[in-house]
Design a protein around this motif. Structure first.
Motif, short mmCIF file in Angstrom:
data_model
loop_
_atom_site.label_atom_id
_atom_site.label_comp_id
_atom_site.label_asym_id
_atom_site.label_seq_id
_atom_site.Cartn_x
_atom_site.Cartn_y
_atom_site.Cartn_z
N MET A 48 30.81 39.21 40.47
CA MET A 48 31.54 38.14 39.81
C MET A 48 33.00 38.53 39.54
O MET A 48 33.88 37.68 39.51
N LYS A 49 33.26 39.83 39.38
CA LYS A 49 34.63 40.26 39.13
C LYS A 49 35.52 40.00 40.34
O LYS A 49 36.73 39.82 40.18
N TYR A 51 35.23 37.30 42.11
CA TYR A 51 35.57 35.89 41.94
C TYR A 51 36.66 35.72 40.87
O TYR A 51 37.54 34.87 41.01
N TYR A 52 36.58 36.52 39.80
CA TYR A 52 37.62 36.44 38.76
C TYR A 52 38.97 36.81 39.35
O TYR A 52 40.00 36.17 39.03
N ASP A 55 40.17 34.00 41.60
CA ASP A 55 40.61 32.83 40.82
C ASP A 55 41.95 33.08 40.14
O ASP A 55 42.77 32.17 39.99
N ALA A 56 42.18 34.34 39.70
CA ALA A 56 43.46 34.67 39.06
C ALA A 56 44.61 34.49 40.06
O ALA A 56 45.68 33.96 39.70
N ARG A 59 45.07 30.68 40.85
CA ARG A 59 45.79 29.96 39.79
C ARG A 59 47.29 30.17 39.95
O ARG A 59 48.08 29.23 39.75
N ASP A 142 43.94 40.60 34.51
CA ASP A 142 43.21 39.42 34.04
C ASP A 142 41.76 39.42 34.49
O ASP A 142 40.88 38.88 33.80
N ALA A 143 41.49 40.03 35.66
CA ALA A 143 40.14 40.03 36.21
C ALA A 143 39.31 41.22 35.77
O ALA A 143 38.17 41.39 36.22
N THR A 269 33.68 36.94 48.41
CA THR A 269 33.74 35.60 47.84
C THR A 269 33.50 34.52 48.89
O THR A 269 33.46 33.34 48.57
#
Length: 280
Positions: A48-49, A51-52, A55-56, A59, A142-143, A269
């Protein structure tokens, strides 16, 4: 009236031994499954990290389509920056993607973060897009990859410092290799992954590793990025942990060779298709 006599029976030794045997069998069958389930949960959390991190960056791309090109390594207008920008764009659209940094695992040592290594991304300078500030640096923090960017910046020379000293977000330590040479390893103070797989490698002796030649001690993966479907026009990226020579997304098959755990967790991902060509 005769009083009823209630006799209390205990367990015989044979009955106790039978129960102990049964419990032993159940423990032998259930314990490995429980351990495997626990590791799978940890691997899922580690996955999942990615994906984080994706996503960061996505964004940032929503706010600015040129966000990934803002690093001083690829901007500035001089000939070197122009050449580096072309390399970055080419890599983001390539089958392998751009290799941002290397994660090195050893069964008997802590995880090691490197900017490049001859066995997996020899001579790569792409880690310099991270720098010590900016979109890539912020996305890592952030991730949950705090410390990684600082280590990479130190190792690739973006930030001056010594590899044998601790930093605010990372720890440094040394060891003597099989050739009697002192080697230095750097690891984030806060572990970036939970699973045994991403801290110690796929198995303890690594004898089944075939993707890194004769290497039987360390196992390395690149943290790699690629435009979604290899098209910059999508304005989004995908992330994967790649063994040596692996591709994030092949041109013909559309499949990738990202790391796949024994528990079936794919570290891409793109989903399972991102590991469809993974092999040992």
């Amino acid at each position: 009236m005769k009083e009823k006599i209630h006799l209390k029976h205990g367990f015989t030794m044979i009955e106790i031994m039978v129960v102990i045997v049964i419990l032993g069998v159940l423990a032998g069958v259930g314990a490995p499954k429980l351990i495997g389930y626990t590791e799978r949960v940890k691997e899922k959390a580690d996955m999942m990290k990615l994906y984080y991190l994706r996503d960061a960056l996505n964004r940032a791309l929503i706010e600015n389509e040129e966000a990934l090109y803002q690093s001083s390594f690829v901007s500035g207008g001089d000939s070197a920056a122009i050449a580096n920008l072309k390399k970055l764009k080419d890599k983001l659209a390539s089958e392998k993607g751009v290799d941002l940094f290397v994660i090195e695992m050893h069964p008997n040592r802590e995880q090691n973060i490197q900017h490049n290594h001859p066995s997996i991304n020899s001579g790569s300078e792409m880690s310099k897009i991270i720098g010590s500030t900016g979109v890539w640096y912020d996305a890592l923090r952030d991730a949950g990859f705090e410390g990684v960017a600082d280590i990479v910046a130190l190792r690739n020379g973006t930030v001056k410092g010594s590899l044998d000293k601790d930093g605010e977000t990372y720890r440094a330590y040394s060891y003597t290799d099989d050739n009697g040479k002192t080697q230095y390893r750097t690891t984030p103070r806060n572990p970036i992954f939970m699973s045994k797989l991403l801290n110690r490698g796929k198995n303890d002796d690594l004898k089944n590793i075939t993707s890194q030649g004769d290497n039987t001690t360390n196992y390395r993966l690149t943290m790699s990025f690629q435009w979604t479907d290899r098209k910059e026009s999508n304005h989004s990226v995908e992330v994967a942990l790649l063994p040596a020579k692996a591709k994030m997304r092949a041109n013909k098959t559309k499949k990738g060779g990202a790391l796949m755990s024994d528990n079936g967790v794919c570290f891409s991902t793109y989903g399972d298709i991102g590991c469809a060509d993974y092999y040992y």
